[in-house]
Design an enzyme around this catalytic site. Structure first.
Site, mmCIF file in Angstrom:
data_model
loop_
_atom_site.group_PDB
_atom_site.id
_atom_site.type_symbol
_atom_site.label_atom_id
_atom_site.label_comp_id
_atom_site.label_asym_id
_atom_site.label_seq_id
_atom_site.Cartn_x
_atom_site.Cartn_y
_atom_site.Cartn_z
ATOM 1 N N CYS A 1 -35.459 106.120 2.961
ATOM 2 C CA CYS A 1 -34.491 105.587 2.000
ATOM 3 C C CYS A 1 -33.589 106.691 1.485
ATOM 4 O O CYS A 1 -34.072 107.751 1.051
ATOM 5 C CB CYS A 1 -35.235 104.923 0.831
ATOM 6 S SG CYS A 1 -34.134 104.326 -0.470
ATOM 7 N N CYS B 1 -32.971 97.998 -1.606
ATOM 8 C CA CYS B 1 -34.268 98.672 -1.672
ATOM 9 C C CYS B 1 -35.007 98.368 -0.380
ATOM 10 O O CYS B 1 -35.202 97.197 -0.023
ATOM 11 C CB CYS B 1 -35.080 98.186 -2.868
ATOM 12 S SG CYS B 1 -36.776 98.809 -2.888
ATOM 13 N N GLN C 1 -49.547 88.272 -5.951
ATOM 14 C CA GLN C 1 -49.491 89.567 -5.285
ATOM 15 C C GLN C 1 -48.184 89.716 -4.502
ATOM 16 O O GLN C 1 -47.777 88.804 -3.786
ATOM 17 C CB GLN C 1 -50.678 89.725 -4.340
ATOM 18 C CG GLN C 1 -52.017 89.840 -5.046
ATOM 19 C CD GLN C 1 -52.246 91.201 -5.660
ATOM 20 O OE1 GLN C 1 -51.534 92.164 -5.367
ATOM 21 N NE2 GLN C 1 -53.249 91.306 -6.521
ATOM 22 N N TYR D 1 -59.620 86.890 -15.901
ATOM 23 C CA TYR D 1 -58.228 87.253 -15.603
ATOM 24 C C TYR D 1 -57.817 86.484 -14.349
ATOM 25 O O TYR D 1 -57.306 87.038 -13.377
ATOM 26 C CB TYR D 1 -58.069 88.757 -15.381
ATOM 27 C CG TYR D 1 -58.720 89.619 -16.448
ATOM 28 C CD1 TYR D 1 -58.030 89.933 -17.621
ATOM 29 C CD2 TYR D 1 -60.006 90.111 -16.279
ATOM 30 C CE1 TYR D 1 -58.626 90.719 -18.602
ATOM 31 C CE2 TYR D 1 -60.604 90.897 -17.250
ATOM 32 C CZ TYR D 1 -59.912 91.203 -18.408
ATOM 33 O OH TYR D 1 -60.504 91.990 -19.369
ATOM 34 N N GLU E 1 -58.137 82.834 -18.409
ATOM 35 C CA GLU E 1 -56.829 83.481 -18.248
ATOM 36 C C GLU E 1 -56.070 83.396 -19.578
ATOM 37 O O GLU E 1 -56.080 82.350 -20.240
ATOM 38 C CB GLU E 1 -56.029 82.800 -17.145
ATOM 39 C CG GLU E 1 -54.564 83.172 -17.052
ATOM 40 C CD GLU E 1 -54.330 84.659 -16.864
ATOM 41 O OE1 GLU E 1 -53.459 85.215 -17.562
ATOM 42 O OE2 GLU E 1 -55.019 85.275 -16.031
ATOM 43 N N CYS F 1 -56.262 97.552 -9.825
ATOM 44 C CA CYS F 1 -55.022 98.173 -9.363
ATOM 45 C C CYS F 1 -54.851 99.580 -9.917
ATOM 46 O O CYS F 1 -53.849 100.230 -9.627
ATOM 47 C CB CYS F 1 -53.818 97.309 -9.725
ATOM 48 S SG CYS F 1 -53.610 97.040 -11.499
#
Length: 376
Positions: free
Chosen positions: A93, A180, A206, A235, A259, A328
């Site tokens: 990039c 991008c 996701q 969650y 949630e 994550c």
């Protein structure tokens, strides 16, 4: 360089803009490597500097981007490579690099080496925060094009002249871009294993097209749900994991999805039907007042800050046979794994996936089970 880093109290004269030549050390959590510069105020070992756009073992010239005389550490960009690592490549990039778009950390690194760096970070966080020595292999996931064109959702900054832009690292400053290279030309497919999921516009799903399938497959494989087992999904989002775990458990046992986001809960009820109870509210508050009976299986996929002690202790209070923790952030995972260990739940398996190529982010799935008398 014009920078607007996050505000913090100045501790002496600014060193921003100063140049040094350094030997680059190991990778650190956050997309940078560690180096030291000789500086009289920092002790004989030198000032710690977190350097972006470098690789372990390289000799580079850096420019300080954040730091004052009294800071414990500085931040810097590598602006010239004097001795290059064999893992260095040309960034695909044109907007990647020092004083440019801050979205990618590792475009200058060959893909296999990117995964090695991420594995090193996961290992280091588990060793430092959980006192565990774990072998980590970050696995490639189908759905990207050599690390590009995988983001099924992308946000740009709208510029006054009609162009689009991306923000610099730790800055509000915007770099105009034409495109991008991480953005996918395809919209997200809210379907896993032939099952369609309802998701709100802009709701969480996701972003890597291969992520939902690989995460579901991994959670099912690690938990190995049996007919008749009760399930607690924390969650839960729109119910991705709860849907398949409840299906494996059959029609009888209790299945609950918790949630905090009300809109996600509305979609979860559409996705899960009557088989799974959907509870709306922060996970720690819901578990403090409800569902206090034992559950056989627990899956949790918390936000970046992790589940934290209150939730971990409420999970172990349900005495599950097995816990699948989808993370994550490796630091948050390691902290929570240490809390699980305090309560007799040990890390049995860890898998890591490259769901965010060209960035420092990595997704992990950990299996935790009750430590028996012959396991330590």
């Amino acid at each position: 360089m014009s920078r607007h880093p996050r505000a913090r109290r100045a501790r002496g004269r600014s060193r921003v803009g100063e140049r040094f030549t350094v030997e680059v050390g190991g990778v650190a959590h956050g997309g940078h490597c560690v180096a030291r510069v000789a500086d009289g105020d920092s002790g004989e070992d030198g000032r710690v500097v977190f350097v972006r756009h470098a690789l372990p073992g390289e000799s580079v010239e850096i420019v300080v981007t954040e730091g004052t005389e009294g800071d414990r550490f500085w931040r810097a960009d590598a602006v010239a490579v004097l001795t290059a690592s064999p893992d260095r490549v040309d960034a695909p990039c044109p907007y990647a690099g020092p004083d440019a778009c801050g979205g990618c950390d590792f475009q200058h690194v060959a893909l296999p080496a990117q995964r090695d760096l991420k594995a090193a970070v996961v290992r280091e966080q588990l060793a430092r925060l959980a006192r565990l020595e774990v072998d980590v292999d970050v696995e490639a996931v189908p759905g990207d094009d050599q690390g590009l064109h995988w983001r099924t959702r992308q946000r740009y900054v709208a510029l006054p002249d009609g162009r689009i832009g991306m923000r610099k690292h730790r800055s509000h400053e915007v770099v105009p871009v034409d495109e991008c290279l991480l953005e996918s030309a395809e919209p997200p497919r809210h379907e896993v294993r032939g099952r369609a999921f309802s998701v709100a516009d802009g709701g969480f799903w996701q972003v890597h097209p291969g992520a939902p399938e690989v995460l579901v497959a991994t959670v099912l494989d690690l938990l190995a749900p049996q007919p008749g087992e009760s399930v607690l999904d924390l969650y839960a989002g729109v119910g991705l994991f709860a849907a398949f775990l409840a299906e494996a458990a059959g029609p009888g046992p209790r299945a609950v999805a918790v949630e905090a986001d009300r809109e996600a809960c509305r979609h979860a009820r559409l996705n899960l039907g009557d088989r799974v109870e959907v509870a709306t509210g922060p996970v720690d508050r819901v578990l403090a007042t409800a569902y206090d009976e034992p559950f056989d299986l627990v899956v949790l996929d918390p936000p970046r800050e992790g589940a934290r002690r209150a939730v971990v202790e409420q999970v172990v209070d349900r005495a599950p046979r097995a816990v699948a923790y989808v993370a994550c952030d490796p630091a948050a995972l390691a902290r929570d794994v240490a809390i699980f260990a305090e309560h007799g739940y040990g890390l049995r398996t860890l898998r890591a996936f490259d769901l965010f190529p060209m960035t420092h982010h990595v997704e992990c799935v950990a299996l935790l089970t009750k430590t028996g008398p012959d396991l330590r």
